[in-house]
Design a protein around this motif. Structure first.
Motif, PDB file in Angstrom:
ATOM      1  N   SER A  56       0.821  -1.207   0.000  1.00 49.75           N
ATOM      2  CA  SER A  56       0.000   0.000   0.000  1.00 49.75           C
ATOM      3  C   SER A  56       0.857   1.261   0.000  1.00 49.75           C
ATOM      4  O   SER A  56       0.350   2.361   0.046  1.00 49.75           O
ATOM      5  CB  SER A  56      -0.923   0.013   1.227  1.00 49.75           C
ATOM      6  N   PHE A  57       2.158   1.095  -0.082  1.00 50.20           N
ATOM      7  CA  PHE A  57       3.110   2.202  -0.038  1.00 50.20           C
ATOM      8  C   PHE A  57       3.745   2.323  -1.421  1.00 50.20           C
ATOM      9  O   PHE A  57       4.264   1.350  -1.966  1.00 50.20           O
ATOM     10  CB  PHE A  57       4.170   1.917   1.022  1.00 50.20           C
ATOM     11  N   SER A 128       4.828  10.999 -10.716  1.00 54.52           N
ATOM     12  CA  SER A 128       4.669  10.810  -9.276  1.00 54.52           C
ATOM     13  C   SER A 128       3.222  11.061  -8.851  1.00 54.52           C
ATOM     14  O   SER A 128       2.620  10.278  -8.101  1.00 54.52           O
ATOM     15  CB  SER A 128       5.615  11.754  -8.519  1.00 54.52           C
ATOM     16  N   LYS A 132       0.100   8.451  -7.450  1.00 52.27           N
ATOM     17  CA  LYS A 132      -0.173   8.701  -6.024  1.00 52.27           C
ATOM     18  C   LYS A 132       0.983   8.224  -5.141  1.00 52.27           C
ATOM     19  O   LYS A 132       0.788   7.531  -4.137  1.00 52.27           O
ATOM     20  CB  LYS A 132      -1.491   8.035  -5.604  1.00 52.27           C
ATOM     21  N   ALA A 133       2.188   8.625  -5.529  1.00 51.00           N
ATOM     22  CA  ALA A 133       3.380   8.203  -4.780  1.00 51.00           C
ATOM     23  C   ALA A 133       3.379   8.782  -3.366  1.00 51.00           C
ATOM     24  O   ALA A 133       3.015   9.941  -3.153  1.00 51.00           O
ATOM     25  CB  ALA A 133       4.639   8.644  -5.514  1.00 51.00           C
ATOM     26  N   ASP A 134       3.768   7.959  -2.407  1.00 51.88           N
ATOM     27  CA  ASP A 134       3.953   8.424  -1.028  1.00 51.88           C
ATOM     28  C   ASP A 134       5.307   9.106  -0.884  1.00 51.88           C
ATOM     29  O   ASP A 134       5.449  10.066  -0.119  1.00 51.88           O
ATOM     30  CB  ASP A 134       3.870   7.239  -0.055  1.00 51.88           C
ATOM     31  N   VAL A 135       6.292   8.569  -1.613  1.00 51.76           N
ATOM     32  CA  VAL A 135       7.662   9.074  -1.531  1.00 51.76           C
ATOM     33  C   VAL A 135       8.225   9.224  -2.942  1.00 51.76           C
ATOM     34  O   VAL A 135       7.998   8.383  -3.816  1.00 51.76           O
ATOM     35  CB  VAL A 135       8.548   8.109  -0.700  1.00 51.76           C
ATOM     36  N   LYS A 162       8.578  15.957   7.108  1.00 54.16           N
ATOM     37  CA  LYS A 162       8.831  14.553   6.757  1.00 54.16           C
ATOM     38  C   LYS A 162       9.844  14.473   5.623  1.00 54.16           C
ATOM     39  O   LYS A 162      10.608  13.510   5.526  1.00 54.16           O
ATOM     40  CB  LYS A 162       7.532  13.861   6.374  1.00 54.16           C
ATOM     41  N   ASP A 200       3.652  16.588  -4.630  1.00 53.92           N
ATOM     42  CA  ASP A 200       2.777  16.312  -3.480  1.00 53.92           C
ATOM     43  C   ASP A 200       3.362  15.238  -2.569  1.00 53.92           C
ATOM     44  O   ASP A 200       3.041  15.177  -1.379  1.00 53.92           O
ATOM     45  CB  ASP A 200       1.392  15.853  -3.959  1.00 53.92           C
ATOM     46  N   ALA A 201       4.188  14.366  -3.130  1.00 54.74           N
ATOM     47  CA  ALA A 201       4.781  13.280  -2.346  1.00 54.74           C
ATOM     48  C   ALA A 201       5.860  13.826  -1.414  1.00 54.74           C
ATOM     49  O   ALA A 201       6.396  14.924  -1.625  1.00 54.74           O
ATOM     50  CB  ALA A 201       5.388  12.242  -3.283  1.00 54.74           C
ATOM     51  N   LYS A 241       9.721   4.577   5.945  1.00 57.53           N
ATOM     52  CA  LYS A 241       8.349   4.045   5.878  1.00 57.53           C
ATOM     53  C   LYS A 241       7.896   3.540   7.249  1.00 57.53           C
ATOM     54  O   LYS A 241       6.789   3.815   7.711  1.00 57.53           O
ATOM     55  CB  LYS A 241       8.283   2.909   4.852  1.00 57.53           C
ATOM     56  N   LYS A 245       4.991   5.184   9.992  1.00 55.32           N
ATOM     57  CA  LYS A 245       3.869   4.329  10.417  1.00 55.32           C
ATOM     58  C   LYS A 245       3.684   4.410  11.925  1.00 55.32           C
ATOM     59  O   LYS A 245       2.575   4.393  12.436  1.00 55.32           O
ATOM     60  CB  LYS A 245       4.172   2.864  10.029  1.00 55.32           C
TER      61      LYS A 245
END
Length: 246
Positions: A56-57, A128, A132-135, A162, A200-201, A241, A245
């Protein structure tokens, strides 16, 4: 009396059958538990950096430059675009082995993302965003007119974010390799970088070393050096990551 014996015999047979069924069920449960335990142990690999988790990451790996854009160049004629592509693909492979979804801005040297620099950078950020990249991690090599300058250099958005935490994790893991110096983290607010400012990531840009410096160049142009840099970057992303969490 014969009827009683017959009934008694039937009861004994039924009890024996019931006991047999229960025994079989217990054995099946135990075997299943052993199988699950064995298979879960089998998933652990010496080269795996962290235990696998749900996918999910999403991480976007951005090997800088590419195609007509060679980036900087070492004294021996090795181009930045080729070094960072090899490092980036290796980072992605390690992350994928840890069940992370990875997207790349480029996976080869033929991909042309834009007709000019701005269009190219815009497309990298768009990839990216679309995934919908987180990083987002952009990988580069550095250069400077003074050949004595060397070191690992990280860029991120702002302090106490972050983004900065990710940058520090990457910087620290690379510095553990002891092939060069650790330079101060730089913030895009002082010198805006498109892929950080417009992303945005959670984003960081890493300069793994100076191709204009003899020592840095020797390490990051070598196959072993590139593999170690990739492992360090991947380990930092996995560590980051887990930290967010918590």
């Amino acid at each position: 009396m014969k009827k009683k014996r017959k009934r008694y015999k039937i009861r004994i047979e039924r009890l024996a059958f019931s006991f047999s069924v229960i025994s079989m069920l217990i054995l099946l449960v135990l075997n299943g538990a052993i199988s699950i335990f064995s298979s879960s142990k089998g998933k652990v690999n010496d080269t795996t950096l962290l235990v696998k988790s749900k996918q999910s990451f999403v991480v976007c790996i951005d090997p800088g430059h590419g195609a007509y854009d060679r980036g900087t160049e070492s004294a021996s004629g090795v181009f930045e675009k080729d070094i960072v592509l090899k490092v980036g693909l290796k980072v992605g492979q390690i992350l994928e082995n840890n069940n992370i979804k990875v997207v790349y801005t480029r996976k080869d040297d033929e991909t042309i993302l834009g007709s000019d620099d701005r269009e190219d950078l815009k497309k990298r950020v768009q990839i990216s965003h679309d995934n919908k990249a987180d990083v987002f991690v952009s990988i580069h090599c550095n250069s400077y007119k003074d050949a004595s300058i060397k070191g690992i250099e990280l860029w991120c958005d702002e302090p106490n974010t972050k983004d900065e935490l990710l940058a520090k994790d990457i910087q620290n893991e690379l510095y553990k390799l002891k092939y060069t110096e650790k330079r101060n983290i730089k913030y895009q607010s002082n010198s805006p970088l498109y892929v950080l400012k417009n992303n945005d990531a959670i984003s960081a840009l890493v300069e793994i070393g100076y191709l204009t410096n003899k020592d840095d160049s020797k390490f990051i142009t070598s196959k072993d050096g590139q593999a170690k840099c990739a492992e360090a970057i991947a380990k930092a992303i996995l560590s980051f990551k887990e930290s967010i969490k918590k």
